[in-house]
Motif scaffolding. Structure first.
Motif, PDB file in Angstrom:
ATOM      1  N   LYS A 133      77.928 101.627  51.916  1.00 41.00           N
ATOM      2  CA  LYS A 133      78.096 100.529  50.978  1.00 41.00           C
ATOM      3  C   LYS A 133      76.730 100.156  50.408  1.00 41.00           C
ATOM      4  O   LYS A 133      75.712 100.282  51.058  1.00 41.00           O
ATOM      5  N   VAL A 134      76.731  99.654  49.180  1.00 37.52           N
ATOM      6  CA  VAL A 134      75.484  99.209  48.552  1.00 37.52           C
ATOM      7  C   VAL A 134      75.102  97.874  49.160  1.00 37.52           C
ATOM      8  O   VAL A 134      75.890  96.931  49.175  1.00 37.52           O
ATOM      9  N   ARG A 135      73.918  97.780  49.680  1.00 32.81           N
ATOM     10  CA  ARG A 135      73.452  96.535  50.283  1.00 32.81           C
ATOM     11  C   ARG A 135      72.524  95.834  49.307  1.00 32.81           C
ATOM     12  O   ARG A 135      71.637  96.442  48.732  1.00 32.81           O
ATOM     13  N   TRP A 136      72.726  94.527  49.160  1.00 34.86           N
ATOM     14  CA  TRP A 136      71.895  93.729  48.287  1.00 34.86           C
ATOM     15  C   TRP A 136      70.696  93.224  49.069  1.00 34.86           C
ATOM     16  O   TRP A 136      70.807  92.835  50.226  1.00 34.86           O
ATOM     17  N   LYS A 137      69.536  93.198  48.414  1.00 40.90           N
ATOM     18  CA  LYS A 137      68.343  92.664  49.059  1.00 40.90           C
ATOM     19  C   LYS A 137      68.360  91.149  48.953  1.00 40.90           C
ATOM     20  O   LYS A 137      68.719  90.593  47.917  1.00 40.90           O
ATOM     21  N   GLN A 138      67.931  90.507  50.013  1.00 35.80           N
ATOM     22  CA  GLN A 138      67.825  89.066  49.988  1.00 35.80           C
ATOM     23  C   GLN A 138      66.482  88.679  49.392  1.00 35.80           C
ATOM     24  O   GLN A 138      65.578  89.501  49.266  1.00 35.80           O
ATOM     25  N   LEU A 139      66.343  87.403  49.027  1.00 39.23           N
ATOM     26  CA  LEU A 139      65.137  86.923  48.369  1.00 39.23           C
ATOM     27  C   LEU A 139      63.902  87.147  49.230  1.00 39.23           C
ATOM     28  O   LEU A 139      62.840  87.509  48.726  1.00 39.23           O
ATOM     29  N   LYS A 140      64.027  86.955  50.518  1.00 40.14           N
ATOM     30  CA  LYS A 140      62.895  87.134  51.419  1.00 40.14           C
ATOM     31  C   LYS A 140      62.393  88.578  51.379  1.00 40.14           C
ATOM     32  O   LYS A 140      61.188  88.826  51.358  1.00 40.14           O
ATOM     33  N   GLN A 141      63.308  89.534  51.320  1.00 35.31           N
ATOM     34  CA  GLN A 141      62.922  90.935  51.241  1.00 35.31           C
ATOM     35  C   GLN A 141      62.244  91.253  49.911  1.00 35.31           C
ATOM     36  O   GLN A 141      61.271  92.002  49.862  1.00 35.31           O
ATOM     37  N   ILE A 142      62.743  90.661  48.830  1.00 37.56           N
ATOM     38  CA  ILE A 142      62.138  90.884  47.510  1.00 37.56           C
ATOM     39  C   ILE A 142      60.729  90.316  47.479  1.00 37.56           C
ATOM     40  O   ILE A 142      59.791  90.940  46.977  1.00 37.56           O
ATOM     41  N   LEU A 143      60.544  89.119  48.036  1.00 36.84           N
ATOM     42  CA  LEU A 143      59.222  88.490  48.052  1.00 36.84           C
ATOM     43  C   LEU A 143      58.231  89.310  48.864  1.00 36.84           C
ATOM     44  O   LEU A 143      57.087  89.502  48.454  1.00 36.84           O
ATOM     45  N   GLN A 144      58.658  89.806  50.017  1.00 39.44           N
ATOM     46  CA  GLN A 144      57.761  90.609  50.843  1.00 39.44           C
ATOM     47  C   GLN A 144      57.389  91.906  50.144  1.00 39.44           C
ATOM     48  O   GLN A 144      56.248  92.348  50.218  1.00 39.44           O
ATOM     49  N   ALA A 145      58.327  92.508  49.445  1.00 41.17           N
ATOM     50  CA  ALA A 145      58.037  93.744  48.718  1.00 41.17           C
ATOM     51  C   ALA A 145      57.070  93.482  47.569  1.00 41.17           C
ATOM     52  O   ALA A 145      56.188  94.306  47.297  1.00 41.17           O
TER      53      ALA A 145
END
Length: 123
Positions: free
Chosen positions: A33-45
């Protein structure tokens, strides 16, 4: 006259639109399944990547000023205001609000203008 019989093959879609698609049909073996990134993961990236300080991103929301003219909003109701009162300099949306604007005391008018940062400070 004899009725002519024609053989026709009936073509059915693979699934009916009104039926629920089973998970094993939607995601065959090997596909996840396609997993969506959470905001915390986007910020860390984004922190790990090197962006120029002028470029807007999730960490730095500063962006250049808009080239579009700002919308004129009614000071009383918050609706879009095509009119403004020249006496009080308040914006209004319709005639009912105009009557209210004209009946306001000067102290309230100055407060509304201060909210819009258009108040005239008399010294």
């Amino acid at each position: 006259m004899e009725a002519e019989v024609i053989k026709a093959e009936l073509v059915l879609p693979t699934h009916m639109s009104f039926k629920r698609i089973q998970m094993y049909e939607k995601y065959p073996k090997g596909q996840s399944k396609v997993r969506w990134k959470q905001l915390k993961q986007i910020l860390q990236a984004e922190i790990c990547q090197n962006y120029s300080p002028d470029e807007p991103n999730y960490v730095n929301i500063d962006s250049p000023p808009s080239m579009q003219p700002c919308k004129r909003i009614c000071d009383i109701t918050g609706f879009e205001a095509p009119y403004h009162d020249p006496r009080t300099n308040l914006r209004y949306a319709n005639t009912d609000v105009f009557k209210l604007v004209r009946s306001l005391p000067n102290e309230y008018v100055q407060r509304y203008l201060a909210l819009r940062k258009a108040a005239v400070v008399l010294r």
